[in-house]
Design a protein around this motif. Structure first.
Motif, PDB file in Angstrom:
ATOM      1  N   ASP A 333       4.820 -19.218  -2.876  1.00 24.71           N
ATOM      2  CA  ASP A 333       5.825 -19.658  -3.821  1.00 24.71           C
ATOM      3  C   ASP A 333       6.086 -18.610  -4.895  1.00 24.71           C
ATOM      4  O   ASP A 333       7.151 -18.575  -5.496  1.00 24.71           O
ATOM      5  N   ASN A 334       5.103 -17.749  -5.155  1.00 26.92           N
ATOM      6  CA  ASN A 334       5.268 -16.707  -6.165  1.00 26.92           C
ATOM      7  C   ASN A 334       5.770 -15.389  -5.578  1.00 26.92           C
ATOM      8  O   ASN A 334       5.894 -14.406  -6.308  1.00 26.92           O
ATOM      9  N   GLN A 335       6.055 -15.380  -4.281  1.00 29.48           N
ATOM     10  CA  GLN A 335       6.440 -14.135  -3.639  1.00 29.48           C
ATOM     11  C   GLN A 335       7.612 -13.436  -4.327  1.00 29.48           C
ATOM     12  O   GLN A 335       7.518 -12.243  -4.638  1.00 29.48           O
ATOM     13  N   PRO A 336       8.726 -14.124  -4.608  1.00 29.43           N
ATOM     14  CA  PRO A 336       9.850 -13.400  -5.214  1.00 29.43           C
ATOM     15  C   PRO A 336       9.524 -12.865  -6.595  1.00 29.43           C
ATOM     16  O   PRO A 336       9.996 -11.787  -6.966  1.00 29.43           O
ATOM     17  N   TRP A 337       8.727 -13.580  -7.379  1.00 26.52           N
ATOM     18  CA  TRP A 337       8.356 -13.095  -8.706  1.00 26.52           C
ATOM     19  C   TRP A 337       7.492 -11.848  -8.595  1.00 26.52           C
ATOM     20  O   TRP A 337       7.649 -10.903  -9.377  1.00 26.52           O
ATOM     21  N   PHE A 338       6.567 -11.859  -7.639  1.00 27.36           N
ATOM     22  CA  PHE A 338       5.718 -10.680  -7.447  1.00 27.36           C
ATOM     23  C   PHE A 338       6.575  -9.470  -7.069  1.00 27.36           C
ATOM     24  O   PHE A 338       6.381  -8.372  -7.592  1.00 27.36           O
ATOM     25  N   LEU A 339       7.526  -9.665  -6.178  1.00 24.61           N
ATOM     26  CA  LEU A 339       8.388  -8.563  -5.762  1.00 24.61           C
ATOM     27  C   LEU A 339       9.259  -8.082  -6.930  1.00 24.61           C
ATOM     28  O   LEU A 339       9.510  -6.884  -7.070  1.00 24.61           O
ATOM     29  N   CYS A 340       9.702  -9.009  -7.776  1.00 23.35           N
ATOM     30  CA  CYS A 340      10.469  -8.613  -8.957  1.00 23.35           C
ATOM     31  C   CYS A 340       9.606  -7.782  -9.899  1.00 23.35           C
ATOM     32  O   CYS A 340      10.091  -6.840 -10.541  1.00 23.35           O
ATOM     33  N   TRP A 341       8.324  -8.119 -10.000  1.00 22.50           N
ATOM     34  CA  TRP A 341       7.400  -7.322 -10.814  1.00 22.50           C
ATOM     35  C   TRP A 341       7.290  -5.908 -10.253  1.00 22.50           C
ATOM     36  O   TRP A 341       7.339  -4.932 -11.003  1.00 22.50           O
ATOM     37  N   VAL A 342       7.157  -5.795  -8.944  1.00 27.03           N
ATOM     38  CA  VAL A 342       7.062  -4.480  -8.306  1.00 27.03           C
ATOM     39  C   VAL A 342       8.337  -3.680  -8.571  1.00 27.03           C
ATOM     40  O   VAL A 342       8.290  -2.489  -8.913  1.00 27.03           O
ATOM     41  N   TYR A 358      12.489  -1.325 -24.526  1.00 23.95           N
ATOM     42  CA  TYR A 358      13.004  -1.475 -23.168  1.00 23.95           C
ATOM     43  C   TYR A 358      12.093  -2.344 -22.305  1.00 23.95           C
ATOM     44  O   TYR A 358      12.554  -2.947 -21.328  1.00 23.95           O
ATOM     45  N   ILE A 359      10.800  -2.351 -22.607  1.00 22.56           N
ATOM     46  CA  ILE A 359       9.860  -2.990 -21.680  1.00 22.56           C
ATOM     47  C   ILE A 359       9.514  -4.427 -22.069  1.00 22.56           C
ATOM     48  O   ILE A 359       8.498  -4.967 -21.631  1.00 22.56           O
ATOM     49  N   VAL A 360      10.379  -5.054 -22.868  1.00 26.60           N
ATOM     50  CA  VAL A 360      10.165  -6.455 -23.225  1.00 26.60           C
ATOM     51  C   VAL A 360      10.065  -7.320 -21.973  1.00 26.60           C
ATOM     52  O   VAL A 360       9.167  -8.151 -21.832  1.00 26.60           O
ATOM     53  N   GLY A 361      11.010  -7.141 -21.050  1.00 23.12           N
ATOM     54  CA  GLY A 361      11.000  -7.951 -19.827  1.00 23.12           C
ATOM     55  C   GLY A 361       9.750  -7.742 -19.007  1.00 23.12           C
ATOM     56  O   GLY A 361       9.193  -8.696 -18.445  1.00 23.12           O
ATOM     57  N   LEU A 362       9.279  -6.499 -18.924  1.00 23.24           N
ATOM     58  CA  LEU A 362       8.059  -6.203 -18.168  1.00 23.24           C
ATOM     59  C   LEU A 362       6.856  -6.877 -18.804  1.00 23.24           C
ATOM     60  O   LEU A 362       5.986  -7.408 -18.110  1.00 23.24           O
ATOM     61  N   VAL A 363       6.794  -6.860 -20.129  1.00 18.40           N
ATOM     62  CA  VAL A 363       5.681  -7.508 -20.832  1.00 18.40           C
ATOM     63  C   VAL A 363       5.691  -9.012 -20.567  1.00 18.40           C
ATOM     64  O   VAL A 363       4.645  -9.617 -20.297  1.00 18.40           O
ATOM     65  N   VAL A 364       6.852  -9.646 -20.626  1.00 18.30           N
ATOM     66  CA  VAL A 364       6.947 -11.090 -20.386  1.00 18.30           C
ATOM     67  C   VAL A 364       6.459 -11.434 -18.984  1.00 18.30           C
ATOM     68  O   VAL A 364       5.643 -12.343 -18.795  1.00 18.30           O
ATOM     69  N   LEU A 365       6.945 -10.711 -17.986  1.00 16.23           N
ATOM     70  CA  LEU A 365       6.531 -10.986 -16.604  1.00 16.23           C
ATOM     71  C   LEU A 365       5.029 -10.775 -16.433  1.00 16.23           C
ATOM     72  O   LEU A 365       4.342 -11.583 -15.799  1.00 16.23           O
ATOM     73  N   GLY A 366       4.498  -9.693 -16.988  1.00 14.98           N
ATOM     74  CA  GLY A 366       3.088  -9.388 -16.812  1.00 14.98           C
ATOM     75  C   GLY A 366       2.175 -10.430 -17.392  1.00 14.98           C
ATOM     76  O   GLY A 366       1.174 -10.823 -16.778  1.00 14.98           O
ATOM     77  N   MET A 367       2.496 -10.929 -18.599  1.00 16.90           N
ATOM     78  CA  MET A 367       1.619 -11.898 -19.248  1.00 16.90           C
ATOM     79  C   MET A 367       1.620 -13.251 -18.546  1.00 16.90           C
ATOM     80  O   MET A 367       0.629 -13.974 -18.584  1.00 16.90           O
ATOM     81  N   VAL A 368       2.729 -13.591 -17.897  1.00 18.37           N
ATOM     82  CA  VAL A 368       2.842 -14.909 -17.264  1.00 18.37           C
ATOM     83  C   VAL A 368       2.408 -14.872 -15.792  1.00 18.37           C
ATOM     84  O   VAL A 368       1.713 -15.775 -15.321  1.00 18.37           O
ATOM     85  N   LEU A 369       2.806 -13.846 -15.075  1.00 21.10           N
ATOM     86  CA  LEU A 369       2.491 -13.788 -13.643  1.00 21.10           C
ATOM     87  C   LEU A 369       1.032 -13.449 -13.380  1.00 21.10           C
ATOM     88  O   LEU A 369       0.487 -13.815 -12.336  1.00 21.10           O
ATOM     89  N   PHE A 370       0.377 -12.754 -14.298  1.00 18.73           N
ATOM     90  CA  PHE A 370      -0.989 -12.285 -14.056  1.00 18.73           C
ATOM     91  C   PHE A 370      -1.932 -12.777 -15.148  1.00 18.73           C
ATOM     92  O   PHE A 370      -2.645 -12.001 -15.771  1.00 18.73           O
TER      93      PHE A 370
END
Length: 619
Positions: A333-342, A358-370
């Motif tokens: 179920d998390n496959q698309p989010w993981f690929l978006c992180w990559v 610039y990396i606000v979005g990357l920080v948000v994804l990292g803290m929630v997905l991992f």
């Protein structure tokens, strides 16, 4: 407070940078001790943003362009069609904002959702530039807080704390009002909607994110491909929604010249602008050192092309190997989010310009997905990058860039070495396990009349090969994994044995897998004999084989290197007992032990030859 005060005057930038670093250390301590509950996090987050809202745009002059675009929109004119210096906009040149605009001869690149924010701020501000800037930041912060609220419904307290009190988010939003802060609300909303199975809503929110910063549009394609496998009807509705929203958002700006103007402006970023881009600088300096020429104008477009090709390759894998990708991610179920992180990580690694916000979005994804393995290297990079602000007061720019990237790399390697972050290695190993299963596929299907229902993954280490077989062939009941060291990472049974005698009864497993195991054993015949003893059906062997003395040397080197990295050095002590053989030698060994070769396949790939042998007992 010191961070906010330090951002108000350039001569205080050193205080600003030091405060950001101090905030990071405080956050780490708070994360480790769970120092705040939800109420404490919310109260502190609101307080620091209220204090920061009055800060003027000292750190960046982007805000002047934001308000200018809003003013142009209010006049019914098109910021994508007219550059600020255009004579037809002369009546706005007397405004206080125009002399402060950076690059007045370049067309706007801010998409429609960002333009809506600019227009609202300019409308509220009227003739007052400062009131418009405050309105812009206030709207952005309100949306940011809403996004943090949504994230608090799906993530742990301490993960949300890392976002709510992040220096990067604070500066991007309440201090400077950068459009990147809108991604907190949009990514938060998309993550919340996805967890509650609102698939089409997720696509719609990600479409809005794409028309804030463009690169999240790649997420939309990733999710649509995923949904096309999961539920084609939902994918179709999502695609229709994306197209409809795109048309509506761009309708006020439609003109045949607009796409060309936007592409021209974006090309400037790739060819001419460079800032805090470690990999880009390394490649640029290498070309300068080897050729004596400046290749920067070619490297940027090459990096962009490489990124787009890589992203297209990920999408192709989604289309043709969706099951394999689902297994790699562990939770399908998390496959698309993981690929978006990559994709996001690749985007920034191949960027030529990376400002801290610039990396606000990357920080948000990292803290929630991992949440279970926080990507501290991302946080470290984001905060150390604040040191680049010292460039504007004569500070050490190049040392700061080097510190940002080497510091982040050092933290990343430390996380790998301590085992606190194994996501990248697990991903590779799971991918490899699925590939091994595909090699064995014709012979590992359940055959209960002969084989029973249990699998033994002998020498299976983490257990990913057994998991891949169970995932692809659910007819198997369960699996056990046996190895000489404790390396299990799956929910299967895991046993440690002496490498010689298996602690299992005769014919207790329907399938025994020996995946690149025999050449590591000092007694490969004994291991194979034990595998035949406990097997009631078939033994499937995958082995790296050689055909010349050169390929043997290469096999030994590659095997030692790969397993040293995989086991973090634990398998290095077995390097002297490598027993690579030719394919026929393994066939002869199996027959001498009473086995019958019922299946055989040779797979030749560049630098590696694999023998697939299927052995059954003589009856």
């Amino acid at each position: 407070m010191a961070l906010v005060v330090g951002a108000t005057r350039k001569e205080w930038f050193l205080i600003f940078v030091a405060s950001a670093l101090a905030m990071l250390f405080i956050q780490i301590w708070m994360w480790q001790t769970d120092a705040l509950d939800w109420k404490g996090i919310a109260l502190l987050a609101i307080l620091v943003r209220l204090v920061a809202l009055p800060v003027p745009p000292v750190l960046s002059d982007d805000a002047y362009r934001y308000i200018w675009d809003g003013m142009v929109n209010l006049e019914g004119m098109n910021p994508f069609l007219l550059v600020p210096s255009d004579p037809s906009l002369r009546f706005l040149h007397d405004a206080a904002v125009y002399p402060l605009i950076n690059r007045p001869d370049v067309h706007s690149v801010y998409p429609p959702v960002s333009q809506a924010l600019f227009t609202a701020a300019a409308a509220i501000g009227g003739e007052s530039w400062t009131r418009a800037f405050l309105a812009l930041k206030s709207i952005a912060v309100l949306l940011e807080m809403f996004g943090l609220y949504l994230l608090s419904r799906i993530a742990r307290e301490r993960s949300v704390m890392l976002l709510a009190l992040s220096p990067v988010l604070l500066v991007a939003g309440a201090v400077q009002g950068h459009t990147d802060i809108l991604l907190v609300a949009l990514f938060g909303g998309a993550l919340w909607a996805w967890q509650r199975n609102y698939r089409v809503t997720t696509i719609g929110i990600l479409t809005l994110a794409g028309w804030v910063k463009l690169w999240p549009l790649l997420f939309v394609v990733t999710f649509l491909i995923h949904l096309s496998k999961e539920d084609p009807k939902v994918a179709f509705r999502g695609a229709v929604l994306t197209v409809a929203m795109t048309v509506l958002l761009w309708m006020p700006f439609m003109h045949r010249a607009v796409p060309g103007h936007i592409l021209e402006s974006l090309d400037l970023y790739v060819r001419w602008f460079e800032f805090n881009a470690g990999p880009y600088y390394i490649v640029k300096e290498w070309y300068w050192w080897t050729t004596g020429m400046d290749w920067s104008k070619q490297i940027g477009p090459a990096f962009r092309l490489l990124f787009l090709i890589g992203t297209a390759f990920i999408w192709l894998l989604q289309l043709v190997q969706a099951r394999r990708l689902a297994f790699v991610v562990s939770a399908p179920d998390n496959q698309p989010w993981f690929l978006c992180w990559v994709i996001t990580c690749a985007y920034f690694l191949l960027s030529t310009t990376i400002h801290p916000w610039y990396i606000v979005g990357l920080v948000v994804l990292g803290m929630v997905l991992f949440e279970d393995r926080i990507p501290w290297h991302i946080l470290v990079f984001s905060v150390l990058s604040f040191g680049t602000y010292l460039l504007y007061v004569g500070g050490p720019y190049w040392w700061t860039v080097a510190l940002s990237w080497t510091g982040a790399a050092a933290v990343w390697m430390w996380l790998q070495a301590t085992g606190r972050r194994t996501g990248w290695m697990d991903t590779i190993l799971r991918w490899r396990a699925w590939g091994k299963m595909l090699l064995m596929r014709p012979w590992v299907f359940p055959d209960f009349a002969v084989a029973g229902e249990r699998i033994l993954d002998l020498g299976g280490a983490e257990g990913y090969v057994a998991d891949a077989v169970l995932d692809r062939f659910p007819g198997w009941d369960r699996a056990a994994v046996v190895d000489i060291r404790p390396a299990g990472r799956t929910s299967n049974e895991h046993h440690v044995y002496d490498g010689i005698v298996l602690p299992m009864d005769d014919e207790s497993y329907g399938l025994v897998i020996l995946s690149y195991v025999l050449h590591h054993s000092s007694h490969p015949e004994r291991v194979l004999s034990e595998a035949l003893r406990v097997c009631a059906g078939r033994v499937v062997i995958l082995e790296s084989v050689y055909r010349s003395s050169y390929s043997l040397r290469w096999l030994r080197f590659a095997d030692h290197l790969a397993n040293a990295v995989r086991s973090r050095g634990e398998m290095s002590r077995h390097a002297d007992s490598l027993n690579h053989r030719r394919e026929d030698e393994w066939v002869d060994a199996a027959r001498e032990l009473g086995g019958v070769v019922v299946g055989r396949r040779t797979v030749v790939r560049p630098g590696h030859v694999t023998a697939v042998l299927v052995i059954a007992k003589k009856r």
